[in-house]
Design a protein around this motif. Sequence first.
Motif, PDB file in Angstrom:
ATOM      1  N   VAL A  12       0.847  -1.185   0.000  1.00 40.83           N
ATOM      2  CA  VAL A  12       0.000   0.000   0.000  1.00 40.83           C
ATOM      3  C   VAL A  12       0.886   1.241   0.000  1.00 40.83           C
ATOM      4  CG1 VAL A  12      -0.187   0.048   2.510  1.00 40.83           C
ATOM      5  CG2 VAL A  12      -1.981   1.110   1.123  1.00 40.83           C
ATOM      6  N   GLN A  13       0.372   2.325  -0.577  1.00 38.20           N
ATOM      7  CA  GLN A  13       1.149   3.561  -0.597  1.00 38.20           C
ATOM      8  C   GLN A  13       1.032   4.291   0.731  1.00 38.20           C
ATOM      9  OE1 GLN A  13      -0.237   5.768  -4.054  1.00 38.20           O
ATOM     10  NE2 GLN A  13       1.438   4.929  -5.288  1.00 38.20           N
ATOM     11  N   ALA A  14       2.030   5.108   1.012  1.00 37.62           N
ATOM     12  CA  ALA A  14       2.010   5.912   2.236  1.00 37.62           C
ATOM     13  C   ALA A  14       0.740   6.753   2.292  1.00 37.62           C
ATOM     14  CB  ALA A  14       3.245   6.801   2.285  1.00 37.62           C
ATOM     15  N   TRP A  15       0.217   6.898   3.521  1.00 41.24           N
ATOM     16  CA  TRP A  15      -1.021   7.625   3.812  1.00 41.24           C
ATOM     17  C   TRP A  15      -2.258   6.847   3.399  1.00 41.24           C
ATOM     18  CZ3 TRP A  15      -0.092  10.924   7.324  1.00 41.24           C
ATOM     19  CH2 TRP A  15       1.130  11.599   7.352  1.00 41.24           C
ATOM     20  N   GLY A  16      -2.068   5.629   2.894  1.00 48.11           N
ATOM     21  CA  GLY A  16      -3.204   4.793   2.551  1.00 48.11           C
ATOM     22  C   GLY A  16      -3.745   4.059   3.766  1.00 48.11           C
ATOM     23  N   SER A  17      -4.763   3.235   3.534  1.00 45.53           N
ATOM     24  CA  SER A  17      -5.411   2.470   4.596  1.00 45.53           C
ATOM     25  C   SER A  17      -5.427   0.988   4.254  1.00 45.53           C
ATOM     26  CB  SER A  17      -6.860   2.960   4.792  1.00 45.53           C
ATOM     27  OG  SER A  17      -6.896   4.289   5.223  1.00 45.53           O
ATOM     28  N   LEU A  18      -5.483   0.193   5.294  1.00 45.91           N
ATOM     29  CA  LEU A  18      -5.510  -1.258   5.131  1.00 45.91           C
ATOM     30  C   LEU A  18      -6.208  -1.860   6.334  1.00 45.91           C
ATOM     31  CD1 LEU A  18      -4.374  -3.265   3.039  1.00 45.91           C
ATOM     32  CD2 LEU A  18      -2.345  -3.485   4.493  1.00 45.91           C
ATOM     33  N   ARG A  19      -6.905  -2.960   6.111  1.00 50.85           N
ATOM     34  CA  ARG A  19      -7.595  -3.650   7.205  1.00 50.85           C
ATOM     35  C   ARG A  19      -7.108  -5.091   7.275  1.00 50.85           C
ATOM     36  NH1 ARG A  19     -12.420  -2.856  10.047  1.00 50.85           N
ATOM     37  NH2 ARG A  19     -13.601  -4.718  10.621  1.00 50.85           N
ATOM     38  N   PHE A  67      -4.410   3.617  14.106  1.00 51.88           N
ATOM     39  CA  PHE A  67      -4.877   2.231  14.037  1.00 51.88           C
ATOM     40  C   PHE A  67      -6.027   2.025  15.028  1.00 51.88           C
ATOM     41  CE2 PHE A  67      -0.637   0.074  12.626  1.00 51.88           C
ATOM     42  CZ  PHE A  67      -0.537   0.972  11.569  1.00 51.88           C
ATOM     43  N   THR A  68      -6.952   1.143  14.649  1.00 51.54           N
ATOM     44  CA  THR A  68      -8.058   0.789  15.531  1.00 51.54           C
ATOM     45  C   THR A  68      -8.232  -0.726  15.537  1.00 51.54           C
ATOM     46  OG1 THR A  68      -9.224   2.854  15.029  1.00 51.54           O
ATOM     47  CG2 THR A  68     -10.496   1.087  16.039  1.00 51.54           C
ATOM     48  N   ILE A  69      -8.217  -1.295  16.736  1.00 53.53           N
ATOM     49  CA  ILE A  69      -8.436  -2.723  16.875  1.00 53.53           C
ATOM     50  C   ILE A  69      -9.887  -2.963  17.281  1.00 53.53           C
ATOM     51  CG2 ILE A  69      -7.714  -2.819  19.315  1.00 53.53           C
ATOM     52  CD1 ILE A  69      -6.442  -5.560  18.670  1.00 53.53           C
ATOM     53  N   SER A  70     -10.483  -4.012  16.723  1.00 53.53           N
ATOM     54  CA  SER A  70     -11.855  -4.347  17.068  1.00 53.53           C
ATOM     55  C   SER A  70     -11.999  -5.860  17.117  1.00 53.53           C
ATOM     56  CB  SER A  70     -12.832  -3.745  16.054  1.00 53.53           C
ATOM     57  OG  SER A  70     -12.583  -4.250  14.753  1.00 53.53           O
ATOM     58  N   ARG A  71     -13.028  -6.290  17.820  1.00 54.88           N
ATOM     59  CA  ARG A  71     -13.204  -7.722  18.056  1.00 54.88           C
ATOM     60  C   ARG A  71     -14.669  -8.073  17.815  1.00 54.88           C
ATOM     61  NH1 ARG A  71     -10.817 -10.636  23.481  1.00 54.88           N
ATOM     62  NH2 ARG A  71     -11.783 -12.676  23.248  1.00 54.88           N
ATOM     63  N   ASP A  72     -14.908  -9.132  17.062  1.00 51.23           N
ATOM     64  CA  ASP A  72     -16.251  -9.636  16.820  1.00 51.23           C
ATOM     65  C   ASP A  72     -16.342 -11.013  17.463  1.00 51.23           C
ATOM     66  OD1 ASP A  72     -18.621 -10.754  15.850  1.00 51.23           O
ATOM     67  OD2 ASP A  72     -18.480  -9.656  13.960  1.00 51.23           O
ATOM     68  N   GLN A  81      -7.778  -1.974  11.804  1.00 51.68           N
ATOM     69  CA  GLN A  81      -7.942  -0.956  10.779  1.00 51.68           C
ATOM     70  C   GLN A  81      -6.762  -0.008  10.872  1.00 51.68           C
ATOM     71  OE1 GLN A  81     -10.334  -0.576   8.339  1.00 51.68           O
ATOM     72  NE2 GLN A  81      -9.038   1.094   7.597  1.00 51.68           N
ATOM     73  N   MET A  82      -6.012   0.091   9.795  1.00 51.25           N
ATOM     74  CA  MET A  82      -4.802   0.904   9.780  1.00 51.25           C
ATOM     75  C   MET A  82      -4.990   2.050   8.788  1.00 51.25           C
ATOM     76  SD  MET A  82      -1.892  -2.083   9.914  1.00 51.25           S
ATOM     77  CE  MET A  82      -2.292  -2.727   8.289  1.00 51.25           C
ATOM     78  N   ASN A  83      -4.928   3.260   9.288  1.00 48.32           N
ATOM     79  CA  ASN A  83      -5.056   4.457   8.460  1.00 48.32           C
ATOM     80  C   ASN A  83      -3.773   5.271   8.504  1.00 48.32           C
ATOM     81  OD1 ASN A  83      -7.798   3.789   7.957  1.00 48.32           O
ATOM     82  ND2 ASN A  83      -8.443   4.886   9.803  1.00 48.32           N
ATOM     83  N   SER A  84      -3.636   6.155   7.541  1.00 47.32           N
ATOM     84  CA  SER A  84      -2.465   7.029   7.482  1.00 47.32           C
ATOM     85  C   SER A  84      -1.170   6.239   7.614  1.00 47.32           C
ATOM     86  CB  SER A  84      -2.543   8.115   8.575  1.00 47.32           C
ATOM     87  OG  SER A  84      -3.709   8.872   8.460  1.00 47.32           O
ATOM     88  N   LEU A  85      -1.067   5.197   6.852  1.00 47.39           N
ATOM     89  CA  LEU A  85       0.089   4.308   6.956  1.00 47.39           C
ATOM     90  C   LEU A  85       1.379   5.015   6.548  1.00 47.39           C
ATOM     91  CD1 LEU A  85      -1.608   1.081   5.652  1.00 47.39           C
ATOM     92  CD2 LEU A  85      -0.358   1.268   7.808  1.00 47.39           C
ATOM     93  N   LYS A  86       2.447   4.633   7.231  1.00 47.26           N
ATOM     94  CA  LYS A  86       3.768   5.201   6.993  1.00 47.26           C
ATOM     95  C   LYS A  86       4.726   4.082   6.573  1.00 47.26           C
ATOM     96  CE  LYS A  86       3.002   8.450  10.804  1.00 47.26           C
ATOM     97  NZ  LYS A  86       3.526   8.963  12.095  1.00 47.26           N
ATOM     98  N   PRO A  87       5.790   4.428   5.875  1.00 44.49           N
ATOM     99  CA  PRO A  87       6.760   3.395   5.497  1.00 44.49           C
ATOM    100  C   PRO A  87       7.294   2.615   6.707  1.00 44.49           C
ATOM    101  CG  PRO A  87       7.156   5.365   4.225  1.00 44.49           C
ATOM    102  CD  PRO A  87       6.097   5.714   5.233  1.00 44.49           C
ATOM    103  N   GLU A  88       7.401   3.278   7.857  1.00 40.25           N
ATOM    104  CA  GLU A  88       7.906   2.590   9.046  1.00 40.25           C
ATOM    105  C   GLU A  88       6.902   1.586   9.627  1.00 40.25           C
ATOM    106  OE1 GLU A  88       7.847   5.899   8.466  1.00 40.25           O
ATOM    107  OE2 GLU A  88       7.422   7.028  10.320  1.00 40.25           O
ATOM    108  N   ASP A  89       5.690   1.547   9.093  1.00 40.55           N
ATOM    109  CA  ASP A  89       4.733   0.521   9.485  1.00 40.55           C
ATOM    110  C   ASP A  89       4.967  -0.791   8.744  1.00 40.55           C
ATOM    111  OD1 ASP A  89       2.232   3.094   9.534  1.00 40.55           O
ATOM    112  OD2 ASP A  89       3.188   2.156  11.279  1.00 40.55           O
ATOM    113  N   THR A  90       5.888  -0.777   7.786  1.00 43.90           N
ATOM    114  CA  THR A  90       6.195  -1.989   7.038  1.00 43.90           C
ATOM    115  C   THR A  90       6.707  -3.074   7.972  1.00 43.90           C
ATOM    116  OG1 THR A  90       6.682  -0.806   4.987  1.00 43.90           O
ATOM    117  CG2 THR A  90       7.689  -2.981   5.269  1.00 43.90           C
ATOM    118  N   ALA A  91       6.069  -4.229   7.934  1.00 46.64           N
ATOM    119  CA  ALA A  91       6.433  -5.333   8.828  1.00 46.64           C
ATOM    120  C   ALA A  91       5.566  -6.546   8.516  1.00 46.64           C
ATOM    121  CB  ALA A  91       6.238  -4.933  10.282  1.00 46.64           C
TER     122      ALA A  91
END
Length: 121
Positions: A12-19, A67-72, A81-91
């Motif tokens: 994903v590109q920087a500042w993007g979102s991923l779940r 980031f927001t964690i949720s449980r069902d 839910q990860m928003n505003s992702l940064k390159p340092e979030d790569t892992a």
Amino acid sequence: HVQLVESGGCLVQAWGSLRLSCSASGSIFSIDALGWYRQGSGKQRELVATITSGGSTNYADSVKGRFTISRDNAKNTVNLQMNSLKPEDTAVYYCNARVPISGTRYSNNYWGQGTQVTVSS
């Protein structure tokens, strides 16, 4: 025993979102807390976020507000839910389940196989 399967990692590109999602199976009734950890290349595994059976959450300072964690509980899943992702979030992101050992103050930890998240600048 508890089995965990993660999904959702990708490039994903920087500042993007991923779940990210994690599905738990097995002795799920025994799970106290679910969480996400990550391990970057050449780094130690670190906490990202956790959520207890009661819904209490805890976040690493580096992801608070993004980031927001949720449980069902009905679906036995935990999401990140990860928003505003940064390159340092790569892992590689790992799902974790904590199961108390009855009669003790200790817990067993179960891990998923991990899912790769890569954030490009």
